[in-house]
Design an enzyme around this catalytic site. Structure first.
Site, PDB file in Angstrom:
ATOM      1  N   GLY A 144       0.739  -1.265   0.023  1.00 20.15           N
ATOM      2  CA  GLY A 144      -0.001   0.066   0.010  1.00 20.15           C
ATOM      3  C   GLY A 144       0.895   1.158   0.122  1.00 20.15           C
ATOM      4  O   GLY A 144       0.351   2.443  -0.369  1.00 20.15           O
ATOM      5  N   GLU A 174       1.746   1.923  -3.543  1.00 22.49           N
ATOM      6  CA  GLU A 174       0.378   2.307  -4.255  1.00 22.49           C
ATOM      7  C   GLU A 174      -0.076   3.580  -3.835  1.00 22.49           C
ATOM      8  O   GLU A 174      -0.441   4.477  -4.832  1.00 22.49           O
ATOM      9  CB  GLU A 174      -0.603   1.155  -3.920  1.00 22.49           C
ATOM     10  CG  GLU A 174      -0.443  -0.067  -4.342  1.00 22.49           C
ATOM     11  CD  GLU A 174      -1.709  -1.217  -3.807  1.00 22.49           C
ATOM     12  OE1 GLU A 174      -2.272  -1.785  -4.775  1.00 22.49           O
ATOM     13  OE2 GLU A 174      -1.606  -1.254  -2.689  1.00 22.49           O
TER      14      GLU A 174
END
Length: 260
Positions: free
Chosen positions: A112, A115
């Site tokens: 994440g 991301e």
């Protein structure tokens, strides 16, 4: 606004948002995602903010991933909702923000965290940065846009290899791949991001907003990016920034854009 997991400060047109969970290597949990959304919304609506920089606290990590303890017991339905909510609240939100967002990647940007960095408009990294999407090693795939944004940035083949091997690449390899725009020393990262932000702030914020919309349109299904560009180009002619920019050019002086 008071935050528990992030720090936000604004100076000279730049809002720096720092994920501040060093004991967890700045891992993203639901509260942190919500606070990031809130801080970004405040910055985007503030006339004092022209550019946003997102970074992580400490020297070890930008964001070392998502907080796995929050979703280890999720079922199919909850997992889908987790991804959908996160993308809407933070990752897609950043990508479509009208204020430029620079990711200053210090240390680990994994899962994440990568991301999050990829959702920003572009990235700069310190030489000690390590990046990767290791989700398949946990029996899951990237769920916050990683399977979509990584191929856009580095190409399909490289993205396939990075995701399927769950491996990490260093800052120089990320630069070679086009995943980051610049690499610098550990102590020079924020200064570099601020230098680039300064160059951005010399230009029309209204035009930049239109450029962000036009560039993003190229990556949206069912949207004609050329038509979006034509529309945004035309809208510029009705702005005060266009009047100031063209007048300054003809008068051979530096433009002072009103941002309208």
């Amino acid at each position: 606004m008071t935050y528990q997991n992030i720090l936000s400060q604004t100076s000279n047109g730049i809002t720096q948002i720092t994920i501040n969970r060093p004991s967890k290597l700045n891992a993203l949990n639901r509260d942190t995602i919500q606070e990031l959304h809130d801080a970004l919304e405040v910055a985007n609506e503030s006339k004092d903010t022209k550019v946003i920089i997102i970074t992580g606290s400490g020297e070890k990590a930008f964001v070392a991933g998502a907080d796995i303890s929050e979703f280890a017991d999720f079922d199919v339905k909850k997992g889908g909702k987790l991804a959908a909510k996160g993308q809407e609240l933070l990752f897609d939100y950043i990508e479509n923000l009208s204020t430029p967002v620079i990711a200053a990647v210090n240390g680990f940007a994994l899962g994440g965290g990568l991301e999050l960095a990829m959702a920003c408009h572009f990235r700069v990294a310190s030489i000690n940065a390590k990046m990767g999407l290791p989700e398949v090693s946990l029996g899951v795939i990237p769920g916050y846009g990683g399977t979509q944004r990584l191929p856009q940035l580095v190409g399909k083949g490289r993205a396939m290899e990075m995701i399927m091997t769950a491996g990490m690449i260093d800052a120089n390899k990320a630069l070679e791949y086009g995943l980051v725009n610049h690499v610098t020393g550990e102590g020079e990262l924020i200064a570099l991001a601020e230098k680039i932000a300064g160059k951005i702030m010399r230009n029309s914020s209204v035009a930049i907003k239109g450029a962000i919309k036009s560039i993003n349109a190229n990556y949206k299904d069912g949207v004609d990016g050329f038509k979006t560009e034509i529309k945004q180009f035309g809208k510029c002619f009705g702005t005060e920034d266009f009047k100031e920019g063209t007048s300054a050019f003809l008068e051979k002086r530096k433009a002072d854009f009103p941002g309208q």
